[in-house]
Design a protein around this motif. Structure first.
Motif, PDB file in Angstrom:
ATOM      1  N   GLN A   1       0.888 -12.453  34.853  1.00 33.22           N
ATOM      2  CA  GLN A   1       1.624 -12.394  33.579  1.00 33.22           C
ATOM      3  C   GLN A   1       2.483 -11.137  33.499  1.00 33.22           C
ATOM      4  O   GLN A   1       3.629 -11.189  33.055  1.00 33.22           O
ATOM      5  CB  GLN A   1       0.642 -12.413  32.400  1.00 33.22           C
ATOM      6  CG  GLN A   1       0.113 -13.800  32.042  1.00 33.22           C
ATOM      7  CD  GLN A   1       1.232 -14.815  31.813  1.00 33.22           C
ATOM      8  OE1 GLN A   1       2.337 -14.464  31.410  1.00 33.22           O
ATOM      9  NE2 GLN A   1       0.960 -16.072  32.116  1.00 33.22           N
ATOM     10  N   LYS A   2       1.915 -10.017  33.952  1.00 34.95           N
ATOM     11  CA  LYS A   2       2.670  -8.752  33.906  1.00 34.95           C
ATOM     12  C   LYS A   2       3.922  -8.839  34.789  1.00 34.95           C
ATOM     13  O   LYS A   2       4.980  -8.346  34.441  1.00 34.95           O
ATOM     14  CB  LYS A   2       1.793  -7.582  34.382  1.00 34.95           C
ATOM     15  CG  LYS A   2       0.805  -7.112  33.339  1.00 34.95           C
ATOM     16  CD  LYS A   2       0.038  -5.890  33.869  1.00 34.95           C
ATOM     17  CE  LYS A   2      -1.218  -5.658  33.060  1.00 34.95           C
ATOM     18  NZ  LYS A   2      -2.200  -4.814  33.741  1.00 34.95           N
TER      19      LYS A   2
ATOM     20  N   GLN B   1       5.558 -11.583  35.577  1.00 35.22           N
ATOM     21  CA  GLN B   1       6.527 -12.460  34.916  1.00 35.22           C
ATOM     22  C   GLN B   1       7.274 -11.700  33.818  1.00 35.22           C
ATOM     23  O   GLN B   1       8.488 -11.843  33.660  1.00 35.22           O
ATOM     24  CB  GLN B   1       5.824 -13.692  34.306  1.00 35.22           C
ATOM     25  CG  GLN B   1       5.097 -14.575  35.307  1.00 35.22           C
ATOM     26  CD  GLN B   1       5.962 -14.951  36.485  1.00 35.22           C
ATOM     27  OE1 GLN B   1       7.051 -15.503  36.331  1.00 35.22           O
ATOM     28  NE2 GLN B   1       5.519 -14.627  37.680  1.00 35.22           N
ATOM     29  N   GLN B   2       6.517 -10.879  33.092  1.00 40.81           N
ATOM     30  CA  GLN B   2       7.132 -10.114  32.012  1.00 40.81           C
ATOM     31  C   GLN B   2       8.132  -9.087  32.571  1.00 40.81           C
ATOM     32  O   GLN B   2       9.233  -8.930  32.058  1.00 40.81           O
ATOM     33  CB  GLN B   2       6.037  -9.399  31.232  1.00 40.81           C
ATOM     34  CG  GLN B   2       6.502  -9.013  29.836  1.00 40.81           C
ATOM     35  CD  GLN B   2       5.376  -8.364  29.058  1.00 40.81           C
ATOM     36  OE1 GLN B   2       4.189  -8.533  29.381  1.00 40.81           O
ATOM     37  NE2 GLN B   2       5.728  -7.616  28.039  1.00 40.81           N
ATOM     38  N   TYR B   3       7.722  -8.426  33.648  1.00 34.37           N
ATOM     39  CA  TYR B   3       8.594  -7.443  34.307  1.00 34.37           C
ATOM     40  C   TYR B   3       9.898  -8.122  34.745  1.00 34.37           C
ATOM     41  O   TYR B   3      10.988  -7.591  34.556  1.00 34.37           O
ATOM     42  CB  TYR B   3       7.865  -6.831  35.510  1.00 34.37           C
ATOM     43  CG  TYR B   3       8.640  -5.770  36.249  1.00 34.37           C
ATOM     44  CD1 TYR B   3       8.373  -4.417  36.037  1.00 34.37           C
ATOM     45  CD2 TYR B   3       9.631  -6.108  37.175  1.00 34.37           C
ATOM     46  CE1 TYR B   3       9.074  -3.434  36.724  1.00 34.37           C
ATOM     47  CE2 TYR B   3      10.344  -5.139  37.847  1.00 34.37           C
ATOM     48  CZ  TYR B   3      10.061  -3.807  37.630  1.00 34.37           C
ATOM     49  OH  TYR B   3      10.770  -2.842  38.305  1.00 34.37           O
TER      50      TYR B   3
ATOM     51  N   GLU C   1      12.677 -15.575  36.359  1.00 34.10           N
ATOM     52  CA  GLU C   1      13.898 -15.509  35.562  1.00 34.10           C
ATOM     53  C   GLU C   1      15.122 -15.175  36.397  1.00 34.10           C
ATOM     54  O   GLU C   1      16.204 -15.627  36.130  1.00 34.10           O
ATOM     55  CB  GLU C   1      13.728 -14.448  34.469  1.00 34.10           C
ATOM     56  CG  GLU C   1      12.896 -14.947  33.314  1.00 34.10           C
ATOM     57  CD  GLU C   1      13.498 -16.162  32.644  1.00 34.10           C
ATOM     58  OE1 GLU C   1      14.661 -16.086  32.232  1.00 34.10           O
ATOM     59  OE2 GLU C   1      12.808 -17.190  32.552  1.00 34.10           O
TER      60      GLU C   1
ATOM     61  N   GLN D   1      11.258 -10.796  33.535  1.00 35.61           N
ATOM     62  CA  GLN D   1      12.070 -11.157  32.366  1.00 35.61           C
ATOM     63  C   GLN D   1      12.832  -9.947  31.837  1.00 35.61           C
ATOM     64  O   GLN D   1      13.994 -10.042  31.470  1.00 35.61           O
ATOM     65  CB  GLN D   1      11.172 -11.682  31.255  1.00 35.61           C
ATOM     66  CG  GLN D   1      11.092 -13.192  31.274  1.00 35.61           C
ATOM     67  CD  GLN D   1      10.119 -13.744  30.254  1.00 35.61           C
ATOM     68  OE1 GLN D   1       9.677 -13.042  29.352  1.00 35.61           O
ATOM     69  NE2 GLN D   1       9.785 -15.004  30.416  1.00 35.61           N
ATOM     70  N   GLU D   2      12.155  -8.810  31.826  1.00 32.51           N
ATOM     71  CA  GLU D   2      12.767  -7.626  31.240  1.00 32.51           C
ATOM     72  C   GLU D   2      13.711  -6.908  32.203  1.00 32.51           C
ATOM     73  O   GLU D   2      14.754  -6.401  31.811  1.00 32.51           O
ATOM     74  CB  GLU D   2      11.672  -6.635  30.789  1.00 32.51           C
ATOM     75  CG  GLU D   2      10.925  -7.150  29.567  1.00 32.51           C
ATOM     76  CD  GLU D   2       9.624  -6.399  29.320  1.00 32.51           C
ATOM     77  OE1 GLU D   2       9.349  -5.421  30.041  1.00 32.51           O
ATOM     78  OE2 GLU D   2       8.886  -6.804  28.406  1.00 32.51           O
TER      79      GLU D   2
END
Ligand SMILES: [Fe+2]
Ligand SMILES: [Fe+2]
Length: 295
Positions: free
Chosen positions: A169-170, A172-174, A251, A176-177
């Motif tokens: 999850q981390k 994926q978040q990285y 992403e 995205q950002e």
């Protein structure tokens, strides 16, 4: 990978998944078939005998042999005939694919990510096989190995997804950002990337060195040894698959660019790239049965 580095990677993977023994076990049937095929006196009957010991695998081999993927004129009634009709190496390839897919199919979490992951993996597998047949016909490389290397090239991502969901999850978040590439995000969060994790699992499974090398170097084929014959093929197939189908669930894969010298190394004319992208889509459509085989 030097010995010191591989020990370090093992420690990091241990820290990541908690207990290394939690990782899926080596595909036993594949190992046994490989050993038998390496013996010059091996026959289709020997291979069929090993598969017959595993009823689930027998059913999968028969299902695939009788699928539209092979388009056989007559139905294949039993495993022995499937081995004779498809050939021992092709059956070995089918068994490895089925073992790998089912080893990670247990989790019901985020089915969409898993489906997208295997779709991308299959696109790279058929792309790698197509590149080999189109441009490497005179070299002694195997289309089945190219297919397996392509199918398993991102396996390290599945280890993280299945065994370290919070870190997944981390990442994926990285992405995205901050955007890609995936390897940079993974190194930032985990201290190692999916190439290293996948290669570790491949060694643990005792997969052929060619496949392990392609998993290690599919983003950096320029760093691989001369013997890494499939590294560049899988790299180019990966780029083709991203161009043909977009990202593999992340992403930003805009950084999925061709490494310098790869097309020359494979003798692929740069002008052919558009045509090859279309061919990957066609090959993929014909091969989609593979994904249903382990479900
Ligand atoms: Fe990758
Ligand atoms: Fe990939």
């Amino acid at each position: 990978m030097t010995e010191a580095t591989s020990v370090n990677v093992e420690q990091q993977i241990h820290a990541l998944v908690g207990d290394i023994h939690k990782l899926p076990t080596p595909p036993l049937v594949f190992t046994q078939i490989s050993r038998v095929i390496d013996n010059e006196d091996a026959s289709a009957y020997d291979v069929a005998g090993i598969i017959a010991e595993d009823p689930a695998m027998s059913a999968q081999v028969l299902k695939l042999a009788n699928s539209a993927y092979y388009g056989l004129a007559h139905p294949v009634p039993h495993v022995k005939q499937a081995v004779i009709v498809l050939g021992m190496n092709e059956v070995k390839n089918v068994v490895l694919a089925a073992s790998a897919i089912s080893a990670f199919r247990k989790s019901s979490a985020d089915r969409e990510y898993q489906d997208e992951f295997w779709r991308h993996s299959l696109a790279v597998a058929v792309g790698a096989r197509m590149l080999l047949r189109t441009f490497q016909a005179k070299k002694i490389l195997e289309a089945e190995t190219a297919f397996s290397a392509g199918l398993l090239h991102d396996l390290g991502k599945m280890v993280v997804f299945s065994y370290a969901p919070e870190e997944h999850q981390k990442i994926q978040q990285y992405l995205q950002e901050t955007g890609g590439p995936d390897c940079r995000a993974e190194r930032e969060i985990l201290g190692l990337d999916h190439c290293q994790i996948g290669a570790y699992l491949a060694q643990h499974w005792k997969l052929p060195a060619d496949i392990t090398s392609a998993i290690s170097y599919h983003h950096t084929p320029q760093e691989s040894a001369e013997t890494g014959a499939y590294d560049a093929i899988v790299h180019v197939a990966d780029v083709l698959a991203h161009r043909a189908f977009g990202s593999s669930g992340e992403e930003d894969n805009s950084s999925e660019v061709l490494q310098v010298g790869c097309l020359e190394r494979l003798r692929i004319p740069p002008d052919d790239f558009g045509r090859l992208t279309v061919m990957v889509v066609e090959e993929y459509t014909r091969s989609e049965t593979f994904l249903h085989m382990a479900s």
